[in-house]
Design a protein around this motif. Structure first.
Motif, PDB file in Angstrom:
ATOM      1  N   ILE A 153      17.586 -34.349 -13.727  1.00 60.64           N
ATOM      2  CA  ILE A 153      18.979 -34.722 -13.983  1.00 60.64           C
ATOM      3  C   ILE A 153      19.814 -33.447 -14.029  1.00 60.64           C
ATOM      4  N   VAL A 154      21.052 -33.552 -13.592  1.00 56.02           N
ATOM      5  CA  VAL A 154      22.016 -32.456 -13.728  1.00 56.02           C
ATOM      6  C   VAL A 154      23.029 -32.859 -14.789  1.00 56.02           C
ATOM      7  N   VAL A 159      23.472 -27.492 -15.530  1.00 58.03           N
ATOM      8  CA  VAL A 159      22.060 -27.117 -15.356  1.00 58.03           C
ATOM      9  C   VAL A 159      21.293 -28.324 -14.817  1.00 58.03           C
ATOM     10  N   ARG A 160      20.156 -28.022 -14.197  1.00 56.70           N
ATOM     11  CA  ARG A 160      19.249 -29.109 -13.808  1.00 56.70           C
ATOM     12  C   ARG A 160      18.061 -29.096 -14.757  1.00 56.70           C
ATOM     13  N   GLY A 209      13.503 -32.561 -21.574  1.00 55.89           N
ATOM     14  CA  GLY A 209      12.839 -31.847 -20.491  1.00 55.89           C
ATOM     15  C   GLY A 209      13.087 -30.359 -20.600  1.00 55.89           C
ATOM     16  N   THR A 210      12.929 -29.677 -19.467  1.00 54.71           N
ATOM     17  CA  THR A 210      13.056 -28.218 -19.429  1.00 54.71           C
ATOM     18  C   THR A 210      14.110 -27.839 -18.395  1.00 54.71           C
ATOM     19  N   ILE A 211      15.013 -26.934 -18.788  1.00 54.30           N
ATOM     20  CA  ILE A 211      16.039 -26.459 -17.849  1.00 54.30           C
ATOM     21  C   ILE A 211      15.350 -25.612 -16.790  1.00 54.30           C
ATOM     22  N   GLU A 212      15.499 -26.014 -15.521  1.00 61.96           N
ATOM     23  CA  GLU A 212      14.773 -25.286 -14.479  1.00 61.96           C
ATOM     24  C   GLU A 212      15.673 -24.780 -13.364  1.00 61.96           C
ATOM     25  N   ALA A 229      13.618 -43.473  -3.822  1.00 58.99           N
ATOM     26  CA  ALA A 229      13.689 -42.032  -3.585  1.00 58.99           C
ATOM     27  C   ALA A 229      15.160 -41.666  -3.421  1.00 58.99           C
ATOM     28  N   VAL A 230      15.622 -40.709  -4.221  1.00 61.10           N
ATOM     29  CA  VAL A 230      17.014 -40.246  -4.106  1.00 61.10           C
ATOM     30  C   VAL A 230      17.013 -38.715  -4.044  1.00 61.10           C
ATOM     31  N   ALA A 231      18.126 -38.153  -3.643  1.00 68.07           N
ATOM     32  CA  ALA A 231      18.217 -36.690  -3.523  1.00 68.07           C
ATOM     33  C   ALA A 231      18.121 -36.030  -4.887  1.00 68.07           C
ATOM     34  N   ILE A 232      17.403 -34.921  -4.952  1.00 70.66           N
ATOM     35  CA  ILE A 232      17.358 -34.145  -6.193  1.00 70.66           C
ATOM     36  C   ILE A 232      18.738 -33.516  -6.393  1.00 70.66           C
TER      37      ILE A 232
END
Ligand code: ZN
Ligand code: ZN
Length: 358
Positions: free
Chosen positions: A143-144, A48-49, A84-87, A37-40
């Protein structure tokens, strides 16, 4: 909690999340990866994330784990075939990017050297980030990345299909451009994994005739179904170079070396016609051992090809959208099953890519 933390962020409406995520971490060479588990991560200015939907499993992960590839960094998330999707958007990012489906380019150069200026970020001597190689990659839920590293994916293309194009597909397009394939040429894929599959289709789209060389009748039937002009089952054929000469007349114009053992590299050089081009893409711990006279009297060219440019990734997305390249997915697996996925890649059993779906 809504869209933590309190930073200048824009998030997709209704988004809730915990502050940590699951990620597969590289600890160091010759150590097992660890699911932790790591920080988002939080996007900074111009970043972007991405909520990761799919991440392809590349042989490079094995090279990292086994210590063959060691770029000096420790403790980061592996995986570099990311879709993925930019959120969430960092400061200064155009709001139109929110919700966009993307595949991620995994190099971020310094932006200032002669290679970056020419768009060759894969050659930058001082890269700012390299997701999955030196900085956090895609075996994770988020991911950022820098905004321009996110290449838009048409709605008709599944994220699980485009993810492997982030490395296998873009590497193939880059190697294909390095070889400067011309219509009518004979092009050999020596090794038939993810890169070989995409390269064969790229070469065919460029008007070349293709020979796929791999292990096992099942894999070679598969190559034929995907359009190979000819196939050679290296498990059965004792004189592979002789077969290539018989098929082509003299030898191949281009051989892509996708295996990288001492024996396969020697064989690749033997398959070429005079003035043929050998393009090195795959590698193992072995060295390439050839007497210079073989290069001299046949005027052979030996090239290396690493990764891809951002433009190559844009190009491969276009080739997939147009149907010129069909990504081949062996199966999807859960993120937690990464060890089993890597074991399959190690055994060279998959027909196409295994894709993790975090
Ligand atoms: Zn640079
Ligand atoms: Zn890769």
């Amino acid at each position: 909690m809504e869209c933590w933390p309190q930073r200048p962020l824009i998030c997709l409406p209704g988004l809730t999340m915990t502050q940590t995520m699951q990620a597969v971490r590289y600890i160091g060479p010759r150590q097992k990866f660890q699911l932790r588990a790591v920080a988002i991560p939080v996007p900074g200015p111009g970043q972007v994330r991405v909520r990761i939907a799919a991440c392809g499993v590349c042989r490079t992960e094995l090279h990292l784990r086994d210590g063959l590839l060691d770029l000096g960094r420790r403790d980061f998330t592996v995986g570099h075939e990311i879709a993925g999707t930019i959120e969430a958007l960092g400061e200064g990012v155009d709001a139109s990017r929110l919700g966009q489906r993307v595949v991620v380019y995994y190099y971020q150069g310094c932006g200032d050297c002669r290679y970056c200026r020419a768009g060759d970020e894969q050659l930058c001597p001082r890269p700012a980030a390299q997701p999955g190689f030196t900085t956090d990659g895609g075996y994770a839920e988020y991911i950022v990345v820098r905004t321009q590293n996110c290449v838009g994916v048409p709605d008709a293309v599944a994220l699980t299909h485009i993810a492997p194009m982030g490395c296998a597909g873009s590497t193939a397009v880059h190697a294909g451009k390095m070889a400067a394939i011309k219509p009518g040429e004979w092009v050999v894929m020596h090794g038939f994994g993810g890169v070989g599959l995409a390269l064969m289709q790229y070469a065919a789209a460029a008007g070349a005739r293709t020979i796929a060389i791999g292990l096992g009748a099942e894999k070679m039937d598969f190559a034929t179904r995907l359009g190979a002009t000819a196939t050679i089952d290296a498990a059965e054929e004792s004189d592979v170079a002789g077969r290539v000469a018989a098929i082509t007349g003299e030898g191949a114009d281009v051989v892509f070396e996708l295996v990288g053992t001492a024996a396969s590299m020697r064989l690749s050089a033997a398959m070429l016609r005079r003035r043929g081009r050998l393009v090195m893409v795959g590698y193992t711990a072995d060295s390439f051992d050839i007497h210079p006279i073989e290069l001299i009297v046949r005027e052979l060219q030996v090239l290396g090809s690493v990764g891809s440019t951002l433009q190559d990734l844009h190009d491969v997305v276009g080739l997939v959208a147009s149907g010129a390249i069909t990504p081949v997915i062996d199966r999807t697996m859960a993120l937690a099953d990464f060890e089993a996925a890597l074991a399959e890649v190690d055994r060279q059993t998959p027909m196409g890519r295994i894709v993790l779906t975090p």
